[in-house]
Structures are given as structure tokens and as C-alpha cells.
Write an enzyme that holds these catalytic residues in place. Structure first.
Site, PDB file in Angstrom:
ATOM      1  N   HIS A 215      25.554  34.737  38.706  1.00  0.00           N
ATOM      2  CA  HIS A 215      25.764  36.013  39.368  1.00  0.00           C
ATOM      3  C   HIS A 215      25.053  36.336  40.716  1.00  0.00           C
ATOM      4  O   HIS A 215      25.819  37.048  41.589  1.00  0.00           O
ATOM      5  CB  HIS A 215      25.286  37.371  38.274  1.00  0.00           C
ATOM      6  CG  HIS A 215      25.694  38.461  38.515  1.00  0.00           C
ATOM      7  ND1 HIS A 215      27.061  38.835  38.282  1.00  0.00           N
ATOM      8  CD2 HIS A 215      25.266  39.649  39.136  1.00  0.00           C
ATOM      9  CE1 HIS A 215      27.484  39.756  38.625  1.00  0.00           C
ATOM     10  NE2 HIS A 215      26.402  40.310  39.341  1.00  0.00           N
ATOM     11  N   TYR A 219      26.183  37.923  45.299  1.00  0.00           N
ATOM     12  CA  TYR A 219      25.376  38.831  46.247  1.00  0.00           C
ATOM     13  C   TYR A 219      25.470  38.019  47.539  1.00  0.00           C
ATOM     14  O   TYR A 219      25.309  38.613  48.515  1.00  0.00           O
ATOM     15  CB  TYR A 219      24.142  39.357  45.469  1.00  0.00           C
ATOM     16  CG  TYR A 219      24.404  40.225  44.357  1.00  0.00           C
ATOM     17  CD1 TYR A 219      24.817  41.568  44.929  1.00  0.00           C
ATOM     18  CD2 TYR A 219      24.460  39.865  43.138  1.00  0.00           C
ATOM     19  CE1 TYR A 219      25.309  42.240  43.699  1.00  0.00           C
ATOM     20  CE2 TYR A 219      24.760  40.818  42.089  1.00  0.00           C
ATOM     21  CZ  TYR A 219      25.267  41.997  42.499  1.00  0.00           C
ATOM     22  OH  TYR A 219      25.511  43.004  41.599  1.00  0.00           O
ATOM     23  N   HIS A 366      38.342  41.874  37.691  1.00  0.00           N
ATOM     24  CA  HIS A 366      37.028  42.578  38.188  1.00  0.00           C
ATOM     25  C   HIS A 366      36.680  41.534  39.508  1.00  0.00           C
ATOM     26  O   HIS A 366      36.499  42.158  40.459  1.00  0.00           O
ATOM     27  CB  HIS A 366      36.141  42.473  37.221  1.00  0.00           C
ATOM     28  CG  HIS A 366      34.681  42.770  37.620  1.00  0.00           C
ATOM     29  ND1 HIS A 366      34.459  43.986  38.187  1.00  0.00           N
ATOM     30  CD2 HIS A 366      33.525  41.997  37.710  1.00  0.00           C
ATOM     31  CE1 HIS A 366      33.121  43.744  38.495  1.00  0.00           C
ATOM     32  NE2 HIS A 366      32.659  42.768  38.427  1.00  0.00           N
ATOM     33  N   PHE A 367      36.576  40.306  39.083  1.00  0.00           N
ATOM     34  CA  PHE A 367      36.024  39.678  40.488  1.00  0.00           C
ATOM     35  C   PHE A 367      36.767  39.401  41.596  1.00  0.00           C
ATOM     36  O   PHE A 367      36.501  39.304  42.725  1.00  0.00           O
ATOM     37  CB  PHE A 367      35.330  38.331  40.074  1.00  0.00           C
ATOM     38  CG  PHE A 367      35.809  37.362  39.405  1.00  0.00           C
ATOM     39  CD1 PHE A 367      36.811  36.575  40.307  1.00  0.00           C
ATOM     40  CD2 PHE A 367      35.823  36.889  38.045  1.00  0.00           C
ATOM     41  CE1 PHE A 367      37.759  35.378  39.681  1.00  0.00           C
ATOM     42  CE2 PHE A 367      36.634  35.766  37.666  1.00  0.00           C
ATOM     43  CZ  PHE A 367      37.470  35.101  38.227  1.00  0.00           C
ATOM     44  N   HIS A 368      38.104  39.526  41.366  1.00  0.00           N
ATOM     45  CA  HIS A 368      39.123  39.661  42.610  1.00  0.00           C
ATOM     46  C   HIS A 368      39.014  40.674  43.186  1.00  0.00           C
ATOM     47  O   HIS A 368      39.001  40.893  44.416  1.00  0.00           O
ATOM     48  CB  HIS A 368      40.444  39.222  42.128  1.00  0.00           C
ATOM     49  CG  HIS A 368      40.743  37.746  41.905  1.00  0.00           C
ATOM     50  ND1 HIS A 368      40.454  37.029  40.612  1.00  0.00           N
ATOM     51  CD2 HIS A 368      41.096  36.900  42.659  1.00  0.00           C
ATOM     52  CE1 HIS A 368      40.748  35.809  40.519  1.00  0.00           C
ATOM     53  NE2 HIS A 368      41.253  35.731  41.770  1.00  0.00           N
ATOM     54  N   ARG A 429      41.837  35.076  29.593  1.00  0.00           N
ATOM     55  CA  ARG A 429      41.965  34.327  30.880  1.00  0.00           C
ATOM     56  C   ARG A 429      41.780  32.860  30.875  1.00  0.00           C
ATOM     57  O   ARG A 429      41.941  32.294  29.664  1.00  0.00           O
ATOM     58  CB  ARG A 429      40.782  34.968  31.722  1.00  0.00           C
ATOM     59  CG  ARG A 429      39.533  34.124  31.057  1.00  0.00           C
ATOM     60  CD  ARG A 429      38.243  34.765  31.546  1.00  0.00           C
ATOM     61  NE  ARG A 429      37.754  34.356  33.128  1.00  0.00           N
ATOM     62  CZ  ARG A 429      36.731  33.998  33.532  1.00  0.00           C
ATOM     63  NH1 ARG A 429      35.655  34.430  32.917  1.00  0.00           N
ATOM     64  NH2 ARG A 429      36.565  33.565  34.627  1.00  0.00           N
ATOM     65  N   ARG A 430      42.300  32.438  31.630  1.00  0.00           N
ATOM     66  CA  ARG A 430      42.202  30.801  32.088  1.00  0.00           C
ATOM     67  C   ARG A 430      43.327  30.210  31.153  1.00  0.00           C
ATOM     68  O   ARG A 430      43.075  29.064  30.256  1.00  0.00           O
ATOM     69  CB  ARG A 430      40.731  30.036  31.279  1.00  0.00           C
ATOM     70  CG  ARG A 430      39.806  30.574  32.085  1.00  0.00           C
ATOM     71  CD  ARG A 430      38.629  29.734  31.749  1.00  0.00           C
ATOM     72  NE  ARG A 430      37.250  30.206  31.820  1.00  0.00           N
ATOM     73  CZ  ARG A 430      36.408  30.823  31.100  1.00  0.00           C
ATOM     74  NH1 ARG A 430      36.683  30.790  29.925  1.00  0.00           N
ATOM     75  NH2 ARG A 430      35.469  31.572  31.455  1.00  0.00           N
TER      76      ARG A 430
END
Lengths: 540, 271
Positions: A215, A219, A366-368, A429-430
Site C-alpha cells: 500500500h 503513496y 480502482h488502481f488504474h 480479476r487476473r
């Protein structure tokens, strides 16, 4: 004062070159598993590509951007030549060597383990060694940032550290500590197995180590973006930073609370106690705080610029903003994507809500949106802003830059919104392949198709970005003047020692890591019978 | 102000920074380790310490129950993907000599005409495991067990390497090629069945799983029924028994018919 321009340019060019390759792979992946692509009937090729995409986008690209930008900040903000240039080049070449070492096994199909490693899946040992070299190269940068700040402090005892450098060093410390988790996983768990010394692996412990990195790494990716928000955007649009202290507090909050929260990635893992999951969930909620502070401060800073330009009224000032300025555009796009992505993140961090989207396409969406969208669009902006100072040449075609930013924004929304949606519908996913002819998932075909089209829009935008920078290398020469960072409304004359140094906050970061990770790691490390046989990629 | 003045309670930033962090940690720990465990009425805890241990993930010792005696032997073969890697030419040669006694059922070229498994080009680890299990009694068969019972470890390894070395040939019972049935490609997620093809070829292959293309339909059906009834029990952690028990007779027929009708996959170079 930018002296080592070649060093900085080398970092940026390598970063954007590998980004271009990984972006192409990403677009291909979106296409090949969508209803408009014809299935290749070999899932291994898909995972190979996915591993390359993730490894480049997760480890190589943002690290190089942070490093190049960090060297630029060190020289421009501290007004001193970079100390340790040879070391910096050594770090750069380590990353080059590590990337090549990692990419060869991936290309041969010997390391299709995805960038998050997924033990007990084990790939070729050179893949992991390559990743280790990349991390070691970046640690040289961490050390150099610290050394350069120390040299400056000696020359300027008691003076406030320029905000950009304060934030930059905070980011480097965060990276140094967060990379330790993955390093422990690689050195203690995965590499001994990949090298053939062992054939079992404690997959649960390895996953906990990885969550340590997984995580806070986000940041670390975010840091250049936030530094740009605070120290580039207000200057570029003719305003001032609303509060220098607020900015410092945001960055130290990231140091403290970005780290001890990674277990929200292991909510579905049985090897971690529910109590620790709750603590991590609660601390994840806290990490919204520095982001909210930043959104407030930057909006206030932007309002200052608008009012200086004659903006009036409660919201009327928004119209007075320099919307034709690429930096303004990038900031606005970044904030919109950060808003949607952050809202999605609140769902991921909640123990209960996570259950409905865990391991679905929602997570990839989300992370894209956060990384590829909110963060990377500011990397573009940073490059556009620095380029004339690095090359001594002007980026003439502002219209093309605006188009590129628009396309990236539109492409990212078109890609990730349907992606979130099919995640809610339960699409895992994956997965390399979906049969959209099956009535159970046929209704998702439209969303996935839209996503794939978004991927191509992003690819077009990425190509434009590289073209803009390449053309910038040949444009007419111009004196861009010294590189400056934004000033605060009240430039601090003195700063309390706690907001001028990192020691207290690094101590809290390490302390919270011990409280939040210490017991789960010791418990798993000391329990016997927790290892499982390794599954070797490409073996029969 | 130097760093020495930083880490002291006289420094307000230190007081506030450490104080707030510690307070949040303590509050979340109390909620996570005490309040929330007791908020679950369906879980009983002996005392507060018990609840804390549970929330911390301390491994719970099950009441001391001795494992029931196994009436039948279980498989003790350990397979890794390095098992039998890189055999020597001599080992293959020795295996070829030994294999003459197998030819009556499994065919002189490793392709059977007698509804026995085709062994030509089968993964070495698969043959290795089955021979070990036949020898130990973890798997029994009236015809096969007597052949296996006197084999040495070396002979088993040599036989496995020899058959793995042979080229995969089309079987003697080809039928018209059938479309891929759902059970092979998707499994049956609602019944917890993974796709056959995820381990046995067509999609992917996993260590210890045989490839099945061109095998005898009758043999595959018989094995699935034997797994389902528990008559055959040498699969690791009941992997195949759990799947076979959840399969309907139609699933079994479809999977067996499909694999039997397939030509063997092109042999992939595996080292």
C-alpha cells in the site's frame, strides 16, 4: 539551478520509454480479453504480458520519475549542485541492468507471476534479482536525497528547508521503509526457492510481507504528484500556496499513516487475525486526511490565483482560472480522478464493503484510476513543466499538450468506469479469458468493450505524450530562466523543528510498523507447518 | 532548536504527534481486539484474553483428538516440478527394457488397445506417482498391483522417464472431434468444480496431473466413478475425489468423451 540536466533527462526518458512499452502491452491486454478481440487460446501469453506491464508500471516507471524529479528538486530547490552525481549514475545503471535482467525471463515466459509475485508461484530467479537491483538502485537515490539535504542544512543552519525538498525527502524515506517489506519477501522467502535451495514457501507470510510494501508504494508513486500540486501548480497558474505548514503536515502525515495500513490488501487472507485487519482498516481511513488537507489547500491556492486574475463571487472565480494552461488542466483532471478513485478506495478499505469487490475487476479499475489517472497525469505535467529547463528548448505546441491531457483524462474515465462496474457485477480479476457468449456474463460484454476502447484512447494519448517530448528535444532554443517552485502566501521565515526535519515522523512510521506488523509477522514466522510446495512457472 | 529538543515532551509537536498516534492505536486496538470480538454473538470466548488471542490470529489448538486410524493406505509420494527432471539416456534405456513387461496392456509403443492408459509421452511425474502408489497399496488394481509391487525406486524412475520420452501418438480409438464441453473449459463454479482443462491440458497443466487427450473413454469414466465412490483414494488432499463427487453422470460422460476424442497435444519441449 539545474546543473545535472543529463542525469535528470536520462531518468525521465528511460521512465517514459518503458512506460510507452508497458502502455502498449496494457492496451493489448484490454483488447485481447474483451469481446472484440479473438482469444489467442494461450493464457500464458496474457500473463506474460501482464507481468511485464505490472513490473514496469509498478516498479520501474514511477521509481524513475520520482528519482529524476527528486534530483531536479534537490538542485533547483536547494540551489546547490547535486552531491554524489557518480552515485546517482550508478543508481540509474543499476535500474537499467535490473530492468533488463527482469524482462528477459518475463519475455521467455519463465516469470509469468505478475508483479505482485503471488507465491507459492515461483518464476525464474533472475526476474526477482532484477527487481531487487531496481530497488537497490532506488535506495541509492534515497541516500543521496538525505545526503544532499544534510549538506544544505550545514550551509544553512536553522533555515526552513524548501517545501519541495522537504516533501521529496519525506517521499524518499517512505519508499526506503516501504520497500523493506518486499525486499524481505524476496530475500527470505522467494529467492531461496527460485534459486533451488528450498522447494516450499510460506505463502501466507510472504503475502503479509508484500502487503507491507503494497500500500505505501502507492503513496510513494503519489509523492511527485503531490509535490507538483503544492510547489508547481500555484506558480504555473500565477498563484501562491495557501499554507506552507498545511503542506508540510500533509507530507508528514503520509509518512506516518501510509505505512501501517497494508493489511487491507489481505482482508480475505485467513493467516491474519481479524483484530489486526481492523486496526489496519482504521489507519487506512486516516490516510484520507492528508489527501483531504491537500485538496483543501490546493483549491484555496487555486482560488488565490483566480482572484488575482480578477475572479469574483462565491464560485465565479472558477471561470477566471487559466484553463488554457496545461498545468491547470492537468490539476483539474487529476483532482476529478482522485475524487472518484478516493471514493472507491473508501470501499476497498472497509472490511465489510471490501467483501463484495475483493479480487474483482473493481480493484484493477480502482488502481488504474488512481495511479494511471490522478498520479500519472501529473507526471506528464511535471515533464512538460521541467522540459524547457532541461533541454533549453521550448515546448511550442501547447494545443497538442492540451489535447494529450484531455485524451488521457477521457481515456482513463472510459477505461476505468466500466471496469469498476463489471467488478461490482462480480467479474474476477487476473483472468486471461472470458467467454462473453455465455449468458451469465454476456451483459458485461458492452462494459468490457468500452473499457478496451478506453485503453486505445490512452495508448493514443501516451504516444502523443512521447511525441511532444521528442519534438521538444528539437525545438528552437530558448532561455527558460531558473527553475522556480511556488511560494506560499506567507513564506515561512522559521519553521518548528518538527516540521523542518523528518526524524520524529520516521520514528512514528517505524513504531507503527512494529505495532501493526510485528505480531502477525512473528506469529507466522515462528509457526511451523505453514509452508506449502512451490509451484514453478512453466514447469509440468 | 536541535534534534535533541525534538524528542522531548516539552516539544508540543512531539507531544501532539506521539499522543494522537498512540491514542488512535490504543482505541483501535481496544475496538479491534475486545469490542468487536464480543460483538459477535455467535462466537463464544472464555474470557477477554481468549478474545484478544482470537483477534490477533493466535493459532488455536484443536482439542486433543487423535487422528482416526486410516483403514487404507494413503499416498506418500511427494512431487515437485523438479521430480525426475533431466533424465539420462541410460535411465531411459533401462526403462525401455523394463517396459517390455508393460507392453501387453499399455502397448508396445505406449499406446494401449485395451482401454488401459496410453503412457507414451505422459509426464514422468504422473507415472512415477502412480507406480509408487500401486507399490505401496495406496492405489490398487488386480492387474496392475502385482506388476508394481516388486519394482525398486530406481526402476520406477526409469520407467517414468522412458514413457515420458516416447512421442505422443494418436490413440486407437479416435471418434469425431467433439466441441469442448463446459465442464472441461469452465468447470461448474456453483458446485466448486474447477475446469478439467485447468490441470489436465486444453487450458493449462499442473504438476502431477496427467494429460488426458486420446485416453480411453471407458478408463477415464471408470476412474472418475472410482474417485466419486472413494474406491480410488490416492489423490492428494482429495482433490479429484471432491471434484468427482460433485460431478453429475452427464458431466463425467461429457468430459471422458471429449478427452477421448482429442488428438494428443503437440509435445511441448519441457526440460
Amino acid at each position: 539551478m539545474l546543473v545535472n540536466k543529463k542525469l535528470i533527462l536520462a531518468h525521465f526518458w528511460l521512465a517514459f520509454a518503458v512506460f510507452g512499452i508497458a502502455l502498449t502491452l496494457g492496451a493489448w491486454q484490454m483488447f485481447i480479453r474483451s469481446p472484440i478481440g479473438t482469444w489467442l487460446s494461450n493464457p500464458e501469453l496474457y500473463y506474460r504480458s501482464l507481468t511485464a506491464h505490472g513490473t514496469v508500471m509498478g516498479y520501474v516507471f514511477p521509481t524513475l520519475v520520482a528519482m529524476g524529479f527528486g534530483y531536479a528538486i534537490s538542485e533547483a530547490a536547494l540551489q546547490q549542485r547535486l552531491v554524489g552525481v557518480r552515485w546517482a549514475w550508478a543508481g540509474f545503471w543499476l535500474i537499467v541492468a535490473g530492468s533488463i535482467m527482469a524482462v528477459i525471463p518475463i519475455a521467455l515466459g519463465r516469470a509469468s507471476v505478475l508483479y505482485t509475485f503471488y507465491p507459492p508461484l515461483i518464476g525464474n530467479v533472475f526476474y526477482y534479482l532484477g527487481v531487487v537491483l531496481v530497488v537497490v538502485g532506488s535506495w541509492i537515490w534515497v541516500a543521496l536525497m538525505s545526503v544532499n539535504l544534510r549538506v544544505w542544512r550545514k550551509a544553512h543552519p536553522g533555515a526552513p528547508v524548501p517545501l519541495a525538498m522537504f516533501a521529496n525527502v519525506a517521499g524518499s524515506y517512505l519508499w526506503a521503509w516501504t520497500a523493506v517489506g518486499a525486499a524481505l519477501e524476496l530475500l527470505l522467502q522467494i529467492i531461496p526457492v527460485a534459486a533451488g535451495l528450498k522447494n516450499t514457501i510460506d505463502a501466507g507470510l510472504a503475502r503479509v510481507f508484500f502487503s507491507w510494501t503494497l500500500h505505501a508504494i502507492v503513496y510513494f508513486w503519489l509523492m511527485p504528484t503531490y509535490i507538483a500540486y503544492y510547489t508547481i501548480v500555484p506558480r504555473a497558474i500565477g498563484g501562491r500556496i495557501y499554507s506552507d505548514s498545511m503542506a508540510r503536515i500533509s507530507f508528514i502525515l503520509f509518512l506516518v499513516v501510509a505505512m501501517p495500513i497494508g493489511m487491507h490488501h489481505t482482508f480475505a487472507d485467513p493467516q491474519v487475525g481479524a483484530g489486526f485487519k481492523f486496526i489496519h482498516s482504521a489507519f487506512t481511513a486516516l490516510v484520507a486526511l492528508p489527501t483531504l488537507l491537500t485538496v483543501f489547500t490546493i483549491c484555496a491556492s487555486v482560488e488565490i490565483a483566480a482572484r488575482l486574475r480578477g475572479g469574483r463571487g462565491m464560485f465565479g472565480w472558477i471561470r477566471a482560472l487559466p484553463w488554457d494552461n496545461p498545468m491547470m488542466l492537468a490539476l483539474a483532471f487529476s483532482f476529478v480522478m482522485l475524487g472518484f478513485g478516493g471514493a472507491g478506495g473508501l470501499i476497498n478499505m472497509s472490511y465489510q464493503l471490501d467483501a463484495s469487490i475483493h479480487n474483482t475487476q473493481w480493484i484493477t479499475g480502482h488502481f488504474h484510476l488512481i495511479f494511471g489517472g490522478a498520479i500519472v497525469i501529473m507526471y506528464f505535467a511535471i515533464a512538460f513543466d521541467l522540459w524547457p529547463h532541461l533541454t533549453g528548448r521550448e515546448l511550442i505546441d501547447v494545443r497538442l499538450i492540451r489535447t494529450q491531457l484531455w485524451l488521457w483524462f477521457i481515456g482513463m474515465i472510459v477505461t476505468t468506469f466500466p471496469w469498476h462496474w463489471v467488478g461490482i457485477l462480480g467479474m474476477p480479476r487476473r483472468m486471461a479469458y472470458f467467454d462473453f457468449g455465455d449468458p451469465a456474463i454476456a451483459p458485461q460484454a458492452l462494459s468490457v468493450t468500452l473499457s478496451a476502447i478506453g485503453g486505445f484512447i490512452l495508448l493514443a494519448s501516451g504516444i502523443m505524450f512521447i511525441v511532444i517530448l521528442a519534438r521538444g528535444m528539437r525545438a528552437p532554443q530558448v532561455d527558460a530562466g531558473p527553475y522556480r517552485f511556488a511560494l506560499a502566501v506567507h513564506q515561512p521565515a522559521t519553521v518548528p523543528v518538527a516540521l523542518n526535519t523528518h526524524a520524529l515522523w520516521v520514528a512514528l512510521m517505524i513504531g507503527l510498523t512494529l505495532t501493526n506488523y510485528g505480531y502477525p509477522i512473528l506469529n507466522l514466522a515462528l509457526s511451523s507447518g505453514t509452508s506449502v510446495p512451490a509451484v514453478y512457472v512453466g514447469a509440468q | 532548536m536541535s534534534t535533541r529538543d525534538l524528542f522531548t515532551f516539552r516539544n508540543g509537536h512531539f507531544r501532539i504527534g506521539v499522543g494522537i498516534t498512540a491514542a488512535i492505536l490504543i482505541v483501535t486496538a481496544i475496538v479491534g481486539f475486545i469490542v468487536l470480538p464480543f460483538a459477535q454473538p455467535w462466537v463464544q470466548f472464555a474470557d477477554v484474553w481468549d478474545a484478544i488471542c482470537s483477534a490477533a490470529g493466535v493459532p488455536q489448538r484443536a482439542a486433543s483428538v487423535t487422528a482416526p486410524e486410516q483403514a487404507k493406505r494413503l499416498s506418500e509420494v511427494v512431487l515437485t516440478s523438479n521430480t525426475l527432471a533431466r533424465p539420462s539416456q541410460e535411465a531411459i534405456g533401462r526403462g525401455a527394457t523394463l517396459a517390455q513387461r508393460c507392453a501387453i496392456c499399455h502397448g508396445p509403443t505406449g499406446v494401449s488397445r485395451a482401454d488401459s492408459p496410453n503412457l507414451a509421452g505422459q509426464y514422468a511425474a504422473v507415472i512415477y506417482k502412480q507406480l509408487h502408489d500401486f507399490r505401496s497399496g495406496a492405489r490398487t488394481n488386480a492387474v496392475m498391483s502385482p506388476f508394481a509391487v516388486n519394482l525398486t525406486d530406481q526402476e520406477i524412475a526409469d520407467l517414468s522417464n522412458y514413457y515420458a520420452y516416447l512421442p505422443r501418438l494418436p490413440a486407437y480409438h479416435p471418434t469425431p472431434q467433439l466441441p469442448k464441453p463446459n465442464i472441461v473449459i469452465y468447470g461448474a463454479p456453483m458446485r466448486g468444480i474447477a475446469p478439467c482443462g485447468a490441470c489436465h491440458g486444453s487450458l493449462d497443466n499442473k504438476t502431477g496431473s496427467p494429460w488426458l487427450e486420446g485416453q480411453s473413454e471407458a478408463y477415464m469414466k471408470a476412474q472418475l466413478h472410482a474417485f466419486a465412490s472413494g474406491e480410488r483414494r490416492n489423490d492428494i488432499s482429495q482433490q479429484m475425489r471432491n471434484i468427482a463427487r460433485a460431478m453429475t453422470p452427464q458431466d463425467i460422460d461429457a468430459a471422458a468423451a471429449y478427452y477421448a476424442s482429442q488428438p494428443p497435444d503437440v509435445v511441448k519441449a519441457v526440460d
